[in-house]
Design a protein around this motif. Structure first.
Motif, PDB file in Angstrom:
ATOM      1  N   GLU A 209       0.822  -1.211   0.000  1.00 29.75           N
ATOM      2  CA  GLU A 209       0.000   0.000   0.000  1.00 29.75           C
ATOM      3  C   GLU A 209       0.860   1.267   0.000  1.00 29.75           C
ATOM      4  O   GLU A 209       0.431   2.324  -0.472  1.00 29.75           O
ATOM      5  CB  GLU A 209      -0.935  -0.003   1.211  1.00 29.75           C
ATOM      6  N   THR A 297      -2.076  -1.989  -7.754  1.00 33.54           N
ATOM      7  CA  THR A 297      -2.215  -2.244  -6.326  1.00 33.54           C
ATOM      8  C   THR A 297      -3.591  -2.819  -6.012  1.00 33.54           C
ATOM      9  O   THR A 297      -3.726  -3.712  -5.161  1.00 33.54           O
ATOM     10  CB  THR A 297      -1.985  -0.950  -5.526  1.00 33.54           C
ATOM     11  N   TYR A 305      -3.210  -9.539  -1.187  1.00 32.91           N
ATOM     12  CA  TYR A 305      -1.840  -9.032  -1.055  1.00 32.91           C
ATOM     13  C   TYR A 305      -0.793 -10.145  -1.151  1.00 32.91           C
ATOM     14  O   TYR A 305       0.298 -10.025  -0.597  1.00 32.91           O
ATOM     15  CB  TYR A 305      -1.681  -8.228   0.235  1.00 32.91           C
TER      16      TYR A 305
END
Length: 361
Positions: A209, A297, A305
């Motif tokens: 992030e 992202t 993730y």
């Protein structure tokens, strides 16, 4: 042999020493991994990071110093001043520290390794320094690395790494020492890509992030003398050119076997990986199914993730076979019939030759 103080003599002596280190690492097996990273892995990291003169290079677990040797070579090969680079390192093992000092002295590389070997976690010799290029091959999955005595260390700004595995402690240590626009290239066991153990998943989320992960390269097995497990190269960058995007490469099928146990990358393999990164940074890279892909992202978040390249690059597409099944079977059976006929001819020829020397079947 004239070993006067010339660049040619330094290089010859340095390459001889490097060869001896590699042979010793191979002989030592698992122990060899403590001080030696295979040259092709180091070259891959260096060619992707592209260290330049006038910069500060750091390895917090420098082993015998291979990262520095290849960095200096890269600068020299690209018309830079090999002397115009500041090298910093640290190594806990006393014998390995001596090997690194010798390696640098032979090469004529000016370094700051401290006055003695020292554990990087317990006594960070360069605690106030920031570096432009950080390259490392830390010990894989190191347990009992001393978290109990380092609970309040300022290096854990992205979360407290677990006591039972130092992988994320190494990552956070390097990020802590990274200068603005600095770059990291490090080797980690594949488990770090997806682990959720003891807060590791949360640390990884924060790193992603924060926009720090520039690229992940899944490497082939059998590249290391010490382990046969697959490893991954992580490239972490402050101020990366492609904001909000990460490059994933699956290089597991690259390289060639040099013997039954060890794989190596050719110069062409290394150039392909480095060129892929360059194209990504320029914004001109096109995804290649099964090899490389660029993910946002948000796409990484949708994968919880997890940074395993295979999730993003997919499986290589095979050329479509549009030959009708019946036609293919007719063709193959015809070819097989021809092989059988040839086999019978050879069989008769062998019988005839054996009979001619008095042996009948």
């Amino acid at each position: 042999m004239d070993m006067s103080d010339t660049e040619a003599s330094k290089d010859l002596l340095g390459r001889t020493y490097e060869y001896c280190i590699a042979q010793f690492a191979s002989y030592e097996g698992v122990k060899g991994g403590e001080f030696y990273t295979p040259a092709s892995v180091v070259k891959t990291i260096v060619n992707i990071l592209k260290p330049s003169e006038g910069k500060r290079v750091y390895d917090p677990c420098c082993g015998s110093g291979g990262m520095f040797v290849q960095s200096v070579k890269f600068i020299q090969e690209h018309a830079g001043n090999r002397s115009n680079i500041s090298v910093f390192g640290q190594e806990a093992n006393a014998d390995t520290w001596k090997m690194a000092k010798m390696n640098m002295a032979i090469r004529g590389i000016d370094v700051n390794f401290g006055d003695h070997p020292e554990d990087t976690f317990f006594n960070d010799l360069h605690s106030t320094q920031k570096f432009d290029f950080i390259m490392a091959n830390p010990p894989f999955n190191l347990s009992n690395w001393g978290l109990a005595l380092l609970q309040n260390d300022p290096r854990w700004g992205l979360g407290l790494p677990p006591a039972g595995n130092a992988n994320y402690a190494w990552i956070e240590h390097m990020i802590y020492h990274l200068a603005p626009n600095g770059k990291i290239g490090l080797v980690l066991a594949n488990g770090a890509l997806s682990t959720q153990t003891s807060g590791e998943g949360e640390i990884r989320r924060k790193i992603i992030e924060a926009g720090l992960i520039e690229g992940i390269v899944a490497m082939s097995t059998q590249l290391f003398y010490s382990v046969t497990i697959p490893v991954t190269l992580w490239f972490i960058t402050r101020g990366k050119k492609q904001t909000g995007k990460t490059l994933f490469i699956d290089a597991r099928n690259m390289g060639h076997m040099v013997d039954r146990k060890h794989r190596d990358f050719s110069e062409e393999d290394i150039a392909r990986l480095a060129d892929t990164f360059t194209a990504f940074q320029k914004g001109t890279l096109e995804d290649v199914k099964g090899f490389c892909a660029v993910a946002t992202t948000n796409q990484i978040a949708a994968q919880d993730y997890i940074l395993t390249p295979g999730r993003y690059v997919g499986i290589e597409e095979k050329p479509e076979d549009d030959e009708p099944f019946a036609d293919k079977m007719n063709r193959l059976t015809t070819e097989l019939g021809g092989m059988f006929a040839k086999s019978h001819e050879l069989e008769e020829e062998i019988k005839k030759n054996l009979a001619g020397i008095g042996f009948k079947i």
